[in-house]
Scaffold this active site. Structure first.
Site, PDB file in Angstrom:
ATOM      1  N   LYS A  19     -38.016   6.920  -0.785  1.00 51.37           N
ATOM      2  CA  LYS A  19     -38.138   7.173  -2.226  1.00 51.37           C
ATOM      3  C   LYS A  19     -37.837   8.637  -2.548  1.00 51.37           C
ATOM      4  CE  LYS A  19     -42.270   6.500  -4.434  1.00 51.37           C
ATOM      5  NZ  LYS A  19     -42.619   7.673  -5.284  1.00 51.37           N
ATOM      6  N   SER A 164     -47.647  20.926  -2.300  1.00 55.48           N
ATOM      7  CA  SER A 164     -47.001  19.835  -3.041  1.00 55.48           C
ATOM      8  C   SER A 164     -45.500  20.035  -3.037  1.00 55.48           C
ATOM      9  CB  SER A 164     -47.523  19.807  -4.485  1.00 55.48           C
ATOM     10  OG  SER A 164     -46.596  19.118  -5.306  1.00 55.48           O
ATOM     11  N   GLN A 166     -43.519  18.357  -4.781  1.00 55.87           N
ATOM     12  CA  GLN A 166     -43.025  18.245  -6.156  1.00 55.87           C
ATOM     13  C   GLN A 166     -43.070  19.598  -6.848  1.00 55.87           C
ATOM     14  OE1 GLN A 166     -45.185  14.981  -7.946  1.00 55.87           O
ATOM     15  NE2 GLN A 166     -44.180  13.479  -6.630  1.00 55.87           N
ATOM     16  N   ASP A 311     -49.313   9.947   1.231  1.00 53.04           N
ATOM     17  CA  ASP A 311     -49.103   8.640   0.593  1.00 53.04           C
ATOM     18  C   ASP A 311     -49.554   7.473   1.474  1.00 53.04           C
ATOM     19  OD1 ASP A 311     -48.055   9.915  -1.609  1.00 53.04           O
ATOM     20  OD2 ASP A 311     -45.967   9.631  -1.007  1.00 53.04           O
ATOM     21  N   ARG A 384     -49.211   1.648  -3.888  1.00 60.44           N
ATOM     22  CA  ARG A 384     -49.659   1.832  -2.497  1.00 60.44           C
ATOM     23  C   ARG A 384     -51.014   1.159  -2.254  1.00 60.44           C
ATOM     24  NH1 ARG A 384     -45.436   4.209  -0.600  1.00 60.44           N
ATOM     25  NH2 ARG A 384     -44.431   5.875  -1.766  1.00 60.44           N
TER      26      ARG A 384
HETATM   27  C1  S3P Z   1     -43.246  13.496  -3.288  1.00 59.71           C
HETATM   28  C2  S3P Z   1     -44.247  14.379  -2.987  1.00 59.71           C
HETATM   29  C3  S3P Z   1     -45.652  13.982  -2.856  1.00 59.71           C
HETATM   30  C4  S3P Z   1     -45.817  12.475  -2.708  1.00 59.71           C
HETATM   31  C5  S3P Z   1     -44.966  11.729  -3.688  1.00 59.71           C
HETATM   32  C6  S3P Z   1     -43.495  12.061  -3.488  1.00 59.71           C
HETATM   33  C7  S3P Z   1     -41.869  14.004  -3.403  1.00 59.71           C
HETATM   34  O1  S3P Z   1     -46.351  14.377  -4.021  1.00 59.71           O
HETATM   35  O2  S3P Z   1     -47.163  12.114  -2.854  1.00 59.71           O
HETATM   36  O3  S3P Z   1     -45.134  10.337  -3.524  1.00 59.71           O
HETATM   37  O4  S3P Z   1     -40.911  13.195  -3.423  1.00 59.71           O
HETATM   38  O5  S3P Z   1     -41.686  15.231  -3.474  1.00 59.71           O
HETATM   39  P1  S3P Z   1     -46.950  15.869  -4.181  1.00 59.71           P
HETATM   40  O6  S3P Z   1     -45.817  16.810  -4.174  1.00 59.71           O
HETATM   41  O7  S3P Z   1     -47.643  15.861  -5.515  1.00 59.71           O
HETATM   42  O8  S3P Z   1     -47.890  16.062  -3.040  1.00 59.71           O
END
Ligand code: S3P
Length: 424
Positions: A19, A164, A166, A311, A384
């Site tokens: 993903k 994180s 993200q 996750d 999940r």
């Molecule tokens: C992700 C980062 C994670 C993860 C999410 C996907 C990504 O989140 O939990 O399902 O693709 O960068 P966080 O960055 O908030 O930890």
């Protein structure tokens, strides 16, 4: 949806594309010059939200059964969307796209479903504001909807309080539109797919421990991307293979990037028999996973491993309930701000199955070995959670009925079909 018990799992399975990598391939392909060809793309609702957002900004994206073709227009090729950008349920879309939008020369608005509208966005607003961005939480509650008026940005060094990917990715993507080198330091290294893929597209991103830096105004060139199988989706089959009696399954072509492979380390620590075969490394390392029935024991999961399995904690919590002995999950406060509050939701539903479990502020304590039975499970529309309890349902007596079971569409549309495909 009612889940059927399985007595033995045998055979081979390929899980859908990763993903995180699928999202990034569409985003970076849109900002590259030329046509990016993506194979084994995850056709889940979250990644389709990313495609729809970039289409609304003028990017032509073709979808066939076999591949996605992204006709990128370069770093400055996006155009102002005429409608709100609908991010659906996807935190990755929201947070990564915000970094890109902050540096455009147009105004845009992002919004999504009820879950997205309650997830924290201050964590990206704070660094973006420090770069001079104009980003507003429309309801002034630190959540989506967000209004972003793009403008030239300043380079910063951002010390992120959370590990994180993200947040890190948002800042690095904004850094492409900044006036100097932008860097991010995080407390523990989170998944590094952005760094790997941006470099593959031709950007200059360097990583030094937990700091990643980007040189602005990269010229991104279109690429072919073969998305590896998602280890987060493989986790359900790893757990099912380890816990179902008389089982041996081969999960083909799974991404085993060390910033994502915490589930393998924890399963082995619990006594799980997992062998890696056909390892290869095409930028993102992959392997086939051979999983055999094992008797599992409790363990402690905490510290630096947490971002590498964040996750997978719902599945780990279920495995711990079926294992002998106590499992402690700690340092995982982030669970509270995922698609649902995964500490509360896992504790509530595992209790319904008869598990001995208690919530902690940063995780949970599970005393394995209590007799477990089917129950009515409230997935809280968290994909999940639904998949973790579906695996639990294949393992125990009594009816397991999952409410909101269709939410698996977010990351794994064929999940139930695949789950039953290995049964005898
Ligand atoms: C992700 C980062 C994670 C993860 C999410 C996907 C990504 O989140 O939990 O399902 O693709 O960068 P966080 O960055 O908030 O930890």
């Amino acid at each position: 949806m009612e889940i059927k018990k399985q007595t033995s799992l045998r055979g081979e399975i390929s899980v859908p594309g990763d993903k995180s990598i699928s999202h990034r391939a569409v985003m970076f392909g849109s900002l590259a010059n030329g046509t990016t060809r993506i194979t084994h793309f995850l056709n889940g609702a979250d990644c389709l939200s990313t495609i729809s957002c970039f289409r609304r900004m003028g990017i032509d994206i073709e979808q066939t059964e076999q591949e996605i073709l992204v006709h990128g227009k370069g770093l400055h090729g996006l155009c102002a969307p005429r409608e709100i950008l609908d991010v659906g349920n996807s935190g990755t879309t929201t947070r990564l796209i915000s970094g890109i939008l902050a540096g455009q020369n147009f105004v845009s608005e992002l919004n999504g479903d009820a879950s997205i509208q309650s997830r924290p966005m201050k964590r990206i607003m704070t660094p973006l504001l420090s770069m001079g961005a104009d980003i507003v939480s429309v309801k002034d509650n630190g959540c989506a909807p967000l209004r972003i008026s793009g403008r030239p940005l300043h380079a910063v060094h951002y010390n992120s309080p959370v590990a994180s990917a993200q947040v890190k990715s948002c800042v690095l993507l904004a850094g492409m539109y900044a006036d100097g080198i932008t860097s991010v330091t995080e407390p523990v290294l989170s998944r590094n797919h952005t760094e790997i893929m941006l470099n593959y597209f031709g950007a200059d991103v360097t990583s030094d421990g937990t700091t990643a830096s980007i040189i602005p105004e990269p010229v991104l060139e279109a690429k072919d991307i073969k998305v590896p199988g998602d280890i987060s989706s493989a986790a359900y089959f790893i757990a099912a293979g380890l816990l179902t009696p008389n089982s041996e399954i081969l999960i083909k072509n799974v991404g085993i990037n060390p910033t994502r492979d915490g589930i393998l380390r924890v399963c082995r620590d619990m006594g799980g028999d997992i062998t890696l075969l056909n390892a290869s490394d095409d930028g993102e390392p992959t392997a086939d996973l051979l999983v055999r029935t094992s008797s599992l024991r409790g363990t402690t999961v905490g510290g630096e491993i947490i971002p590498a399995l964040i996750d997978e904690i719902p599945m780990i919590a279920v495995m711990a309930a079926f294992a002998e002995g106590t499992t402690i999950i700690k340092d995982a406060r982030e669970l509270k701000v995922k698609e649902s509050n995964r500490i509360e939701v896992m504790v509530e539903n595992l209790k319904r199955m008869g598990a001995d479990i208690e919530a902690a502020d940063d995780g949970m304590i599970i005393r394995g070995g209590a007799p477990l039975h089917g129950a009515v499970i409230d997935s809280h529309l968290d994909h999940r959670v639904a998949m973790s309890f579906a695996v639990a349902g294949t393992l125990c007596e009594g009816t397991m009925d999952i409410e909101g079971a269709e939410c698996v569409n977010i990351s794994y549309p064929d999940f139930y079909k695949d789950l039953y495909s290995l049964g005898k």
